[in-house]
Structure formats: structure tokens, C-alpha cells
Design an enzyme around this catalytic site. Structure first.
Site, short mmCIF file in Angstrom:
data_model
loop_
_atom_site.label_atom_id
_atom_site.label_comp_id
_atom_site.label_asym_id
_atom_site.label_seq_id
_atom_site.Cartn_x
_atom_site.Cartn_y
_atom_site.Cartn_z
CE1 TYR A 166 7.24 2.46 -1.55
CE2 TYR A 166 8.35 0.51 -0.69
CZ TYR A 166 7.19 1.20 -0.99
OH TYR A 166 5.97 0.62 -0.72
NE ARG A 209 -3.19 -2.45 2.98
CZ ARG A 209 -3.70 -2.80 4.17
NH1 ARG A 209 -3.49 -2.02 5.23
NH2 ARG A 209 -4.41 -3.91 4.30
CG ASP A 241 1.61 6.13 3.32
OD1 ASP A 241 0.91 5.13 3.52
OD2 ASP A 241 2.66 6.38 3.94
NE ARG A 244 6.05 10.57 3.59
CZ ARG A 244 4.77 10.82 3.89
NH1 ARG A 244 3.84 9.86 3.76
NH2 ARG A 244 4.41 12.00 4.34
#
Length: 253
Positions: free
Chosen positions: A110, A50, A52, A206
Site C-alpha cells: 500500500y 477489500r 475501504d 491509516r
């Protein structure tokens, strides 16, 4: 019943993340709506992970089961005709009934992009975080090796998580630099932080980036990354970096 697997990309700017939420526009909702428009079926789209709100994907992997007999080579064109322009299906294939996009994933990568030039890039402003002052790239790189391997990443996970086990394995964490070659070809205009692992916690990448930026600014020493990791305390890490700089880059099976 056929199990179909797709590689998709999307610009997450306008969406409240991947997962369906009440009264919110999400990637999963748009995909399932497109399948319904095409086949009349109500399907459940499964993703490799998932993302964000505001986070993008270059190569997200999804799958769903269908009774439709549409040839697999026609699915991408058919879906793209029914999807908004900021979601695109690139590949489609029929897979074994047991395939599950999330459970079968072995490695996810990522990328977080930071623009370090004085002015923002008008063409990429939705896909990178603008930091208009120079960062100490070498100090940031020195902070990365301690993250590699199996660790408890509690310090790099939002406190608003339902995950009880916060142990993950990172295989790679690296910083790459780029120059626009626009005005000064010798300048560093963009940093890309690539991180690969067997899974990631909520806001994990993040928060790592927020901490790395503080190191690059000279607000923390590189050695702080090890200390923060070992402390298992979210309060010691840096802020959560803006969502728009993050892209799900690749999923390996």
C-alpha cells in the site's frame, strides 16, 4: 468453466469501498454488473483484499469464473466499455481453477500520500492528504524499523474488526519524498509511505500514518512507535488518517 484473473485500478472517491453492501455503490457491484451486461452471467468477483470507502487501487487483482467463451484478449476492452470511467481493467488472463485472488496473494503493498506543501495540489487533491505545515521526515523514518517483521498489530487496528488473530508480517516500511519543482525545487512537497506485508488489518495502514504524522509534528517521539506496538492497545496510537490518501499499490503472487 474458465477462471479469469484481472488487474484493475480504480478511483475509490465515489464508492463505499470494494465489497458489495446493501443499498451502496461499490467496486465489486460495478464489476459484477459489467460482467452481467457483457455475458448475462451472475458472477462473484473475488479480490486480493477489500479496500475501504474512499480508498483507491493502482493494481488490484480480482478473479471470477465464467462460462463465456469470449477470448481473453478481448475482456478488458469489453469490460471497460461497461464500467464507469473511474474503474479500469488493465490485464486479463486465464488461470488455473484453483486460483483465488485473496488466498493466493503472498505480498501486498500500500502507499499513503501526504502533501506537505503549503497549498493543496488541485490535480491530486482526491488522492493525497494535505498537511500544510512541515513534518520531521527523519523522525518519522526512525519510527519505522520496529514495525518490520511478525508482530501483533492490535494497536494499529480499529476496534470494529471481526479478526481475532491480529498477527501480521511486514516486509518493508519506507518513506519517500518528492518535490513538485513548481515554485521552489528544493522543497519537500509530498511524502509517500510505502508498506508491504503478508496482510493488513482493518484501517491498519491509516492508523500507522496517523501515528507517523504525530511523530512528524513533534507531538510524539519516534520511540513511541515501539511502545504503542508492544502495548496492543488501539487507544495509544494516533488517529486514523483520511481514506483518500491511501492506494492499494501492488499485489505479488
Amino acid at each position: 468453466m474458465r477462471n479469469l484473473r484481472f488487474t484493475i485500478s480504480y478511483d475509490g472517491t465515489a464508492y463505499s469501498g470494494f465489497q458489495i453492501q446493501p443499498q451502496s455503490d461499490t467496486i465489486q457491484y460495478r464489476l459484477e454488473k459489467a460482467v452481467w451486461m457483457l455475458t448475462g452471467e451472475t458472477v462473484k468477483v473475488i479480490s486480493s483484499g477489500r479496500t475501504d470507502a474512499g480508498v483507491h487501487a493502482k493494481a488490484q487483482v480480482i478473479n471470477f469464473t465464467t462460462n463465456s467463451q469470449i477470448p481473453v484478449e478481448r475482456w478488458c476492452l469489453a469490460l471497460n466499455a461497461r464500467l464507469p470511467k473511474d474503474i479500469v481493467a488493465h490485464t486479463a488472463e486465464e488461470v488455473l481453477p484453483s486460483f483465488h485472488a485473496r488466498k493466493a496473494a503472498k505480498r501486498k503493498t500500500y502507499c499513503y500520500t501526504i502533501r506537505t506543501a503549503r497549498f493543496p495540489d488541485v490535480f491530486h487533491r482526491s488522492y493525497e492528504y494535505h498537511h500544510p505545515t512541515p513534518l520531521n521526515v527523519e523522525a518519522m523514518r526512525e519510527a519505522l524499523p520496529c514495525l518490520i517483521g511478525e508482530h501483533d498489530f492490535t494497536s494499529f487496528c480499529t476496534v470494529r474488526t471481526d479478526k481475532e488473530v491480529k498477527v501480521r508480517t511486514l516486509y518493508e516500511a519506507r518513506l519517500e519524498t518528492e518535490s513538485d519543482g513548481f515554485l521552489d525545487s528544493g522543497s519537500i512537497d509530498r511524502l509517500r509511505f510505502f508498506v508491504s506485508g503478508n496482510g493488513f488489518l482493518y484501517n491498519m495502514v491509516r492508523i500507522m500514518v496517523g501515528t507517523l504524522i504525530q511523530i512528524g509534528e513533534g507531538k510524539r517521539p519516534s520511540s513511541d512507535m515501539q511502545r504503542i506496538l508492544e502495548a496492543k492497545d488501539r487507544a495509544l496510537a494516533g488517529p486514523t488518517a483520511e481514506a483518500k490518501g491511501l492506494t492499494m499499490w501492488k499485489v505479488d503472487y
